[in-house]
Design a protein around this motif. Structure first.
Motif, PDB file in Angstrom:
ATOM      1  N   TYR B  73       0.792  -1.232   0.000  1.00  0.00           N
ATOM      2  CA  TYR B  73       0.000   0.000   0.000  1.00  0.00           C
ATOM      3  C   TYR B  73       0.822   1.279   0.000  1.00  0.00           C
ATOM      4  CZ  TYR B  73      -4.193  -2.745   0.739  1.00  0.00           C
ATOM      5  OH  TYR B  73      -5.228  -3.612   0.572  1.00  0.00           O
ATOM      6  N   PHE B  74       1.956   1.202   0.622  1.00  0.00           N
ATOM      7  CA  PHE B  74       2.773   2.413   0.694  1.00  0.00           C
ATOM      8  C   PHE B  74       4.219   2.113   0.305  1.00  0.00           C
ATOM      9  CE2 PHE B  74      -0.656   2.882   3.742  1.00  0.00           C
ATOM     10  CZ  PHE B  74      -1.167   4.136   3.422  1.00  0.00           C
ATOM     11  N   PRO B  75       4.799   3.022  -0.444  1.00  0.00           N
ATOM     12  CA  PRO B  75       6.183   2.824  -0.863  1.00  0.00           C
ATOM     13  C   PRO B  75       7.165   3.007   0.296  1.00  0.00           C
ATOM     14  CG  PRO B  75       5.352   4.931  -1.651  1.00  0.00           C
ATOM     15  CD  PRO B  75       4.194   4.200  -1.059  1.00  0.00           C
ATOM     16  N   SER B  76       6.742   3.687   1.329  1.00  0.00           N
ATOM     17  CA  SER B  76       7.658   3.949   2.437  1.00  0.00           C
ATOM     18  C   SER B  76       6.914   4.508   3.641  1.00  0.00           C
ATOM     19  CB  SER B  76       8.719   4.952   2.010  1.00  0.00           C
ATOM     20  OG  SER B  76       8.111   6.215   1.822  1.00  0.00           O
ATOM     21  N   LYS B  77       7.612   4.597   4.710  1.00  0.00           N
ATOM     22  CA  LYS B  77       7.099   5.175   5.940  1.00  0.00           C
ATOM     23  C   LYS B  77       6.692   6.628   5.676  1.00  0.00           C
ATOM     24  CE  LYS B  77       9.980   6.203   9.236  1.00  0.00           C
ATOM     25  NZ  LYS B  77      11.105   6.146  10.232  1.00  0.00           N
ATOM     26  N   GLN B  78       7.533   7.314   4.940  1.00  0.00           N
ATOM     27  CA  GLN B  78       7.297   8.725   4.655  1.00  0.00           C
ATOM     28  C   GLN B  78       6.001   8.957   3.901  1.00  0.00           C
ATOM     29  OE1 GLN B  78       9.935   7.196   4.798  1.00  0.00           O
ATOM     30  NE2 GLN B  78      11.760   8.348   5.247  1.00  0.00           N
ATOM     31  N   ALA B  79       5.683   8.035   3.030  1.00  0.00           N
ATOM     32  CA  ALA B  79       4.456   8.183   2.247  1.00  0.00           C
ATOM     33  C   ALA B  79       3.238   8.174   3.161  1.00  0.00           C
ATOM     34  CB  ALA B  79       4.364   7.073   1.211  1.00  0.00           C
ATOM     35  N   VAL B  80       3.305   7.353   4.182  1.00  0.00           N
ATOM     36  CA  VAL B  80       2.205   7.308   5.142  1.00  0.00           C
ATOM     37  C   VAL B  80       2.064   8.666   5.805  1.00  0.00           C
ATOM     38  CG1 VAL B  80       1.306   6.234   7.225  1.00  0.00           C
ATOM     39  CG2 VAL B  80       2.619   4.872   5.595  1.00  0.00           C
ATOM     40  N   LEU B  81       3.190   9.180   6.260  1.00  0.00           N
ATOM     41  CA  LEU B  81       3.161  10.495   6.893  1.00  0.00           C
ATOM     42  C   LEU B  81       2.598  11.531   5.937  1.00  0.00           C
ATOM     43  CD1 LEU B  81       3.811  12.437   9.159  1.00  0.00           C
ATOM     44  CD2 LEU B  81       6.145  12.606   8.277  1.00  0.00           C
ATOM     45  N   GLY B  82       3.033  11.460   4.692  1.00  0.00           N
ATOM     46  CA  GLY B  82       2.558  12.409   3.697  1.00  0.00           C
ATOM     47  C   GLY B  82       1.043  12.413   3.612  1.00  0.00           C
ATOM     48  N   GLU B  83       0.501  11.230   3.575  1.00  0.00           N
ATOM     49  CA  GLU B  83      -0.958  11.154   3.473  1.00  0.00           C
ATOM     50  C   GLU B  83      -1.637  11.704   4.720  1.00  0.00           C
ATOM     51  OE1 GLU B  83      -2.355   8.180   1.159  1.00  0.00           O
ATOM     52  OE2 GLU B  83      -4.340   7.978   2.076  1.00  0.00           O
ATOM     53  N   LEU B  84      -1.077  11.399   5.851  1.00  0.00           N
ATOM     54  CA  LEU B  84      -1.636  11.917   7.103  1.00  0.00           C
ATOM     55  C   LEU B  84      -1.610  13.440   7.120  1.00  0.00           C
ATOM     56  CD1 LEU B  84      -0.150   9.441   9.753  1.00  0.00           C
ATOM     57  CD2 LEU B  84      -2.499   9.585   8.914  1.00  0.00           C
ATOM     58  N   VAL B  85      -0.528  13.988   6.619  1.00  0.00           N
ATOM     59  CA  VAL B  85      -0.403  15.440   6.590  1.00  0.00           C
ATOM     60  C   VAL B  85      -1.450  16.053   5.674  1.00  0.00           C
ATOM     61  CG1 VAL B  85       1.041  17.351   5.839  1.00  0.00           C
ATOM     62  CG2 VAL B  85       2.044  15.506   7.150  1.00  0.00           C
ATOM     63  N   ARG B  86      -1.564  15.501   4.490  1.00  0.00           N
ATOM     64  CA  ARG B  86      -2.577  16.001   3.562  1.00  0.00           C
ATOM     65  C   ARG B  86      -3.954  15.981   4.200  1.00  0.00           C
ATOM     66  NH1 ARG B  86      -1.242  17.032  -1.557  1.00  0.00           N
ATOM     67  NH2 ARG B  86       0.624  16.075  -2.457  1.00  0.00           N
ATOM     68  N   ASP B  87      -4.259  14.863   4.827  1.00  0.00           N
ATOM     69  CA  ASP B  87      -5.557  14.735   5.489  1.00  0.00           C
ATOM     70  C   ASP B  87      -5.745  15.835   6.525  1.00  0.00           C
ATOM     71  OD1 ASP B  87      -5.950  12.543   3.972  1.00  0.00           O
ATOM     72  OD2 ASP B  87      -5.848  11.077   5.590  1.00  0.00           O
ATOM     73  N   ALA B  88      -4.762  15.957   7.389  1.00  0.00           N
ATOM     74  CA  ALA B  88      -4.871  16.913   8.480  1.00  0.00           C
ATOM     75  C   ALA B  88      -5.061  18.329   7.963  1.00  0.00           C
ATOM     76  CB  ALA B  88      -3.631  16.840   9.366  1.00  0.00           C
ATOM     77  N   VAL B  89      -4.233  18.703   7.016  1.00  0.00           N
ATOM     78  CA  VAL B  89      -4.311  20.060   6.489  1.00  0.00           C
ATOM     79  C   VAL B  89      -5.639  20.302   5.773  1.00  0.00           C
ATOM     80  CG1 VAL B  89      -3.328  21.706   4.879  1.00  0.00           C
ATOM     81  CG2 VAL B  89      -1.827  20.326   6.297  1.00  0.00           C
ATOM     82  N   ALA B  90      -6.047  19.322   4.997  1.00  0.00           N
ATOM     83  CA  ALA B  90      -7.303  19.467   4.269  1.00  0.00           C
ATOM     84  C   ALA B  90      -8.468  19.606   5.241  1.00  0.00           C
ATOM     85  CB  ALA B  90      -7.518  18.262   3.367  1.00  0.00           C
TER      86      ALA B  90
END
Lengths: 235, 235
Positions: B73-90
């Motif tokens: 599902y995710f290419p890396s740990k960072q990608a998970v964080l990225g998605e979480l950030v997008r969610d939070a900001v949105a």
DNA sequence: ATATCGTCCATACACCGTGTATGGTTCTCC
DNA sequence: GGAGAACCATACACGGTGTATGGACGATAT
């Protein structure tokens, strides 16, 4: 889990296991103390690479030092950075607090201070960027940086307190908090400038904006840039 | 060396390999999609631990997911964080730009915006701290964060431009630069607050200082806190 | 019903970076 | 001439990441 150790880092920076080097018989005028070599090699590497992309192995190669020697002088990669940071900040310490001497125009003095900060950051971009970026990964470096910023904040707060004009303007606001916010705003913008993020990569813009912010908050007046590039004349 | 790849990170965030899950026959009503499990497990872990102390293995255990599934599902740990950030900001997007609706008192509106920002950061402290701290280590996350900050800056700049009063006050200063500096000052102070660094760990202080800064720079007036704790009375 | 595909798991492995340990050399100073 | 300081080479344990490989199960397609 990773909580209360790491005190060693701050110690490790000033602990010089021995004083005088020796070896390398006659050949290779290559260098003085390995310790210095490690330091300056790292400083040099930091000019082109981000700290986290740097491995001890890289430093070893650049400094022409063995792994064992490295760990003899420094407990870790971070400790090296710590020392570099201390050096850099100390070196530009006088440039530290804005409005240095009691210049006539406080805003002009302010601008001079901001400019000094910009130069400090320009000259030590790699190192300072590195420690800012290491905030998340290393307890020791985080503490070190907070400590340095506290010094700046202290200076600013003292200045604010000593000026009844400014002090009055701030009302019943928390003076240290205002000073700290100014300090940290500077830290952030200088960092962005060093990282090449527009529009702060333009030093003139950076200085203008920062000076204006300080002046607006403390003296309540916006600041027209003294050297308007768009508009000539009017020294 | 580490330069132009990493584009995959931003992509990887929205790439859902498949849509419907299935398995787990009858037993274990444990969960819905593994993807969600990973996301929320990470979010949860981030509430107590810093991102860099988190290993994929930790996430795996917390989410009760296999290593293979994770990397499916995710290419890396960072990608998970990225998605979480997008969610939070949105999620807090509307709270994004200060002075939301055209409230009567612009400063009051400003304060409301600042407070919203504070709440966004309080609710997503771990996630937002994580991305700020990852600036130095991951190209993708750095780009993502700059992008988010740009959105905030855009909003602020537009607001400034649209108000002739403010616009005039700023003279020939670079408006986007001023807007950006305000944005980044906020980012820094919110971060410090989340990290528990005094005096910003006190939300009231944080909001006061930030509001005062914005008001001073844009409207030229210092702001007396509306709810003075030291001094009672006077609603 | 059987093939196949998509979802998932367990495990193992290659790779890299860190910090420590071991053992050896050469120089200096007492 | 022995102690010890200042080094070097090498190797290893450890932990983290990302990539296989191979297999199980359910759903859908044929």
């Amino acid at each position: 889990m990773a909580s209360v150790q790491h005190v060693g880092i701050l110690r490790g920076m000033s602990s010089k296991p021995g004083a005088r080097p020796a070896r390398r018989s006659a050949a290779e005028p290559a260098s003085t103390g390995l310790r210095e070599r490690i330091l300056s090699a790292t400083r040099e590497l930091l000019r082109e690479r981000r700290f986290d992309t740097l491995s001890v192995a890289d430093i070893l190669t650049a400094a022409e030092v063995s792994r064992a020697s490295f760990y003899f002088y420094f407990p870790s990669k971070q400790a090296v950075l710590g020392e570099l940071v201390r050096d850099a900040v100390a070196q530009g310490q006088q440039a530290a607090d804005p409005w240095i001497g009691g210049s006539q125009d406080p805003v002009a003095a302010l601008r001079a201070g901001v400019r000094d900060g910009a130069r400090l950051w320009r000259d030590n971009a790699g190192i300072l960027m590195a420690i800012v970026e290491s905030q998340g990964s290393d307890e020791g470096l985080r503490a070190l940086w907070l400590e340095q910023m506290d010094l700046f904040t202290d200076a600013a707060a003292a200045r604010i307190e000593s000026d009844p004009q400014v002090r009055g303007r701030l009302g019943d606001m928390d003076v240290r908090a205002v000073a700290a916010s100014l300090t940290w705003m500077g830290e952030r913008l200088y960092y962005l400038a060093a990282a090449g993020v527009p529009p702060f990569d333009d030093e003139r813009v950076l200085v203008d904006v920062l000076t204006n912010a300080w002046a607006s908050i403390l003296y309540g007046r916006p600041v027209a840039p003294p050297n308007p590039t768009p508009r000539a004349e009017q020294v």
